[in-house]
Design a protein around this motif. Structure first.
Motif, PDB file in Angstrom:
ATOM      1  N   GLY A  87     -18.553  29.707   9.695  1.00 35.37           N
ATOM      2  CA  GLY A  87     -17.499  29.811  10.711  1.00 35.37           C
ATOM      3  C   GLY A  87     -16.050  29.656  10.201  1.00 35.37           C
ATOM      4  N   ASP A  88     -15.826  28.503   9.607  1.00 34.78           N
ATOM      5  CA  ASP A  88     -14.443  28.089   8.908  1.00 34.78           C
ATOM      6  C   ASP A  88     -14.153  29.463   8.135  1.00 34.78           C
ATOM      7  N   TYR A  89     -15.058  29.946   7.349  1.00 34.76           N
ATOM      8  CA  TYR A  89     -14.778  30.854   6.198  1.00 34.76           C
ATOM      9  C   TYR A  89     -14.264  32.130   6.926  1.00 34.76           C
ATOM     10  N   ILE A  90     -15.104  32.422   8.142  1.00 33.66           N
ATOM     11  CA  ILE A  90     -14.459  33.854   8.832  1.00 33.66           C
ATOM     12  C   ILE A  90     -13.162  33.478   9.442  1.00 33.66           C
ATOM     13  N   ARG A  91     -12.824  32.350  10.024  1.00 37.36           N
ATOM     14  CA  ARG A  91     -11.607  32.050  10.688  1.00 37.36           C
ATOM     15  C   ARG A  91     -10.526  32.049   9.612  1.00 37.36           C
ATOM     16  N   GLU A  92     -10.806  31.508   8.361  1.00 34.10           N
ATOM     17  CA  GLU A  92      -9.907  31.522   7.425  1.00 34.10           C
ATOM     18  C   GLU A  92      -9.457  33.150   7.072  1.00 34.10           C
ATOM     19  N   CYS A  93     -10.566  33.981   6.738  1.00 31.43           N
ATOM     20  CA  CYS A  93     -10.372  35.157   6.686  1.00 31.43           C
ATOM     21  C   CYS A  93      -9.495  35.976   7.732  1.00 31.43           C
TER      22      CYS A  93
ATOM     23  N   LYS B 160      -7.076  34.433   9.458  1.00 31.46           N
ATOM     24  CA  LYS B 160      -5.747  33.754   9.483  1.00 31.46           C
ATOM     25  C   LYS B 160      -5.192  34.755   8.335  1.00 31.46           C
ATOM     26  N   ALA B 161      -5.751  35.170   7.333  1.00 31.68           N
ATOM     27  CA  ALA B 161      -5.211  35.334   6.147  1.00 31.68           C
ATOM     28  C   ALA B 161      -4.704  36.828   6.373  1.00 31.68           C
ATOM     29  N   VAL B 162      -5.528  37.788   7.264  1.00 33.18           N
ATOM     30  CA  VAL B 162      -4.981  39.123   7.690  1.00 33.18           C
ATOM     31  C   VAL B 162      -3.877  38.895   8.525  1.00 33.18           C
ATOM     32  N   GLU B 163      -3.902  38.060   9.314  1.00 34.60           N
ATOM     33  CA  GLU B 163      -2.698  37.741  10.408  1.00 34.60           C
ATOM     34  C   GLU B 163      -1.468  37.515   9.647  1.00 34.60           C
ATOM     35  N   SER B 164      -1.563  36.698   8.689  1.00 33.38           N
ATOM     36  CA  SER B 164      -0.541  36.235   8.006  1.00 33.38           C
ATOM     37  C   SER B 164       0.194  37.128   7.055  1.00 33.38           C
TER      38      SER B 164
ATOM     39  N   LYS C  96     -10.167  40.540  13.869  1.00 32.22           N
ATOM     40  CA  LYS C  96      -9.922  41.983  13.517  1.00 32.22           C
ATOM     41  C   LYS C  96      -9.380  42.126  12.157  1.00 32.22           C
ATOM     42  N   GLY C  97      -9.783  43.159  11.415  1.00 29.13           N
ATOM     43  CA  GLY C  97      -8.940  43.583  10.230  1.00 29.13           C
ATOM     44  C   GLY C  97      -9.682  42.737   8.923  1.00 29.13           C
ATOM     45  N   THR C  98     -10.891  41.840   9.020  1.00 30.24           N
ATOM     46  CA  THR C  98     -11.233  41.124   8.070  1.00 30.24           C
ATOM     47  C   THR C  98     -12.329  42.297   7.233  1.00 30.24           C
ATOM     48  N   LYS C  99     -12.728  43.178   7.952  1.00 27.87           N
ATOM     49  CA  LYS C  99     -13.662  44.055   7.384  1.00 27.87           C
ATOM     50  C   LYS C  99     -15.052  43.333   6.948  1.00 27.87           C
ATOM     51  N   ILE C 100     -15.371  42.360   7.701  1.00 20.78           N
ATOM     52  CA  ILE C 100     -16.533  41.500   7.441  1.00 20.78           C
ATOM     53  C   ILE C 100     -17.821  42.178   8.288  1.00 20.78           C
TER      54      ILE C 100
END
Length: 562
Positions: free
Chosen positions: A426-432, A434-438, A366-370
């Motif tokens: 998949g890794d790119y989306i997960r990194e996005c 994590k960036a939002v959560e951080s 959530k929050g990545t706006k992808i």
């Protein structure tokens, strides 16, 4: 009458007649051999192909030039297991010999099957520096089926990367693929006939779009010139025109630069331009902004411009798009490099359901706006479908492309999602995610909820002893939330009696957006605004946050003992 018969007999036995019969016999023999070879390669007659009751899915021999009988399998030397010379207890329990020399075993088996090692190709790809090399090993059989095996980008030497790729290939069944092949016959669709080759095309094809490049734009010129200077013309830009099927729709563009079979980059712009020239120029500019020229120059570890060989033909291109050929989704999936970045656990392409997998993954961050944007590519002459997948996010976009080679649009959609999975989306989306959560750390959340919010409510209730006015207003942008905090000193405030702070819609939940705006307001003087009724604080004023009411070491959910 007798003379006429003798004349006919003479004609039938003349050299010209004998030559004609011999030529016809040779023609029939050649056609019979071609038909036999096609059947061995997996071709079926049109009547059998259209017959839904036909269930013969046996895998034919795919080497028509071999002379050994099909019922006498060719013997392949198996890897030798070393004997324990000292103990004499029989075979050693250590690792099999192929783990010590996988490239040798691969080359040995390939030479015995095909007569040479040409079907085996190694690609060395550098990622993030010279000491981060990876290798992709591709095996191509004569019938066109391929299997690829990749390593991680952790090697500093090419030889080490090649050996690791060969070991991975052997572990994942490359020897069996070389010996027996794995054509996708069981998944062939019955009753599907492609359009004839002479079918008139009513829509621009992908090949037409890829060759209709504009040489007037400066960005397009830079890309084309860089390919000529640094790749000796062996690499050429592949442009694809993207159409909007709606009436009066706009035009987009996709660009693919392929240095080798598995080393490529794709860039695209959506359908928002009036003509292809404008879309192509925008796509070229975006590609250059994302360091495409650096990729062309130094991709795959190249350090200087490639030399032009006298054997090179200026009209040839190592990455030239081949004519489209129909392909099944499972066959396409099997050709992607192994091991797969995602845990697929032996599932088939239909069981993976790549579009659904991608949607579920995006919903979990959530929050990545992808957002996902699929743009279809149609080859009307051959009735084949391809697709461009744009994984869009504000300020950036990842693009993936599959050429028109699928009879169904749904297969093209699944295939382009599989390409994205294979290339690490998949890794790119997960990194996005994590960036939002951080954006909101645990310390920041604790400081806001246990210190700032109670203080802010207490000060605001002194001005509004009854019901507090609405302080928070939330905004939503796709799956992200933002919040605006408004504080006023009167019912109908003057400009100096009202203050607002806004946290943009970049957070995964309303709670995080509220924490962000409260922190922003506190650092911006919200408490002082309420305490001193809009007046500046005294010179000796010190801003402090009261300690949390609950001790830090108290367990959650338990009351404090007095």
């Amino acid at each position: 009458m007798q003379d006429a018969v003798q004349t006919e007999v003479a004609k039938s036995t003349s050299p010209a007649s004998a030559h004609s019969k011999e030529k016809a016999s040779l023609t029939r023999t050649a056609l019979s051999k071609v038909t036999s070879n096609l059947l061995r390669l997996g071709a079926v007659t049109l009547e059998k192909f259209l017959d839904p009751s036909a269930t013969d899915t046996s895998i034919p021999q795919d080497h028509p030039s071999f002379t050994f009988a099909a019922d006498q399998p060719m013997e392949i030397d198996e890897p030798v297991v070393k004997e324990d010379e000292e103990s004499g207890d029989g075979p050693s329990t250590g690792p099999p010999a192929y783990q010590k020399a996988p490239p040798f075993i691969l080359h040995q088996v390939c030479s015995q099957i095909f007569g040479n090692i040409d079907p085996i190709q190694y690609e060395i790809i550098e990622e993030n520096g010279k000491d981060k090399k990876k290798c992709i090993l591709t095996i191509t059989r004569p019938n066109g089926s391929t299997r690829s095996y990749a390593t991680e980008a952790v090697f500093s030497r090419k030889a080490e990367a090649k050996a690791a790729a060969a070991a991975t290939a052997v572990d994942l069944g490359a020897l069996d693929f070389i010996k027996n092949g794995a054509p996708d016959y069981p998944t062939m669709k019955k009753g599907l006939v492609l359009a004839p080759l002479d079918t008139p095309s009513t829509e621009p094809s992908m090949e037409q779009a890829s060759t209709s490049t504009s040489s007037e734009n400066e960005f397009v010129k830079q890309i084309e010139q860089c390919c000529v200077e640094w790749r000796a013309g062996r690499v050429r830009p592949h442009w694809v025109q993207l159409y909007d099927t709606k009436p009066g729709g706009k035009v987009g563009c996709a660009l693919r630069i392929r240095l080798s079979l598995h080393s490529e980059r794709v860039y695209s712009v959506s359908q928002q331009y009036d003509d292809f020239a404008a879309a192509q120029a925008a796509c070229a500019e975006e590609a250059i902004d994302e360091d495409l020229l650096e990729f062309i120059k130094h991709g795959n570890g190249q350090t200087q411009p490639a030399h032009t060989s006298v054997l090179d033909d200026a009209s040839t291109d190592a990455t030239l798009q081949l004519p489209p050929a129909a392909m099944s989704l499972q066959g396409f999936f099997e050709s992607l490099p192994r091991p797969f970045p995602e845990p697929i656990e032996g599932k088939t392409a239909s069981e993976i359901n790549a579009p659904s997998w991608l949607n579920v993954l995006i919903q979990s961050v959530k929050g990545t706006k992808i957002t996902l944007n699929f743009i279809w590519i149609l080859e009307p002459k051959y009735a084949l479908h391809g697709a461009v997948l744009r994984v869009e996010r504000p300020g950036e976009c990842k693009s993936f492309l599959v050429d028109p080679q699928f009879p169904k649009r749904a297969d093209a959609k699944a295939a382009v999602c599989l390409v994205g999975m294979s290339q690490g989306i998949g890794d790119y989306i997960r990194e996005c995610g994590k960036a939002v959560e951080s954006k909101i750390s645990p310390e920041m959340r604790s400081r806001a909820s246990e210190g700032i919010m109670p203080m802010l409510s207490a000060e605001y209730s002194k001005i509004w002893p009854g019901k507090l006015p609405d302080m928070y207003k939330f905004e939503r942008d796709k799956d992200a939330y933002g919040c605006t905090l408004t504080l006023k000193l009167a019912e109908d405030p003057q400009p100096e009696q009202i203050r607002t702070w806004t946290a943009p819609a970049d957070y995964s939940s309303k709670t995080d957006a509220k924490v962000a705006v409260v922190t922003l307001a506190f650092d911006g003087g919200a408490i002082e605004f309420l305490r001193f009724r809009g007046e500046p604080p005294p010179a000796d004023y010190v801003r402090t946050i009261p300690p949390a009411k609950r001790p830090a070491d108290a367990e959650a959910g338990k009351k404090n003992k007095k």
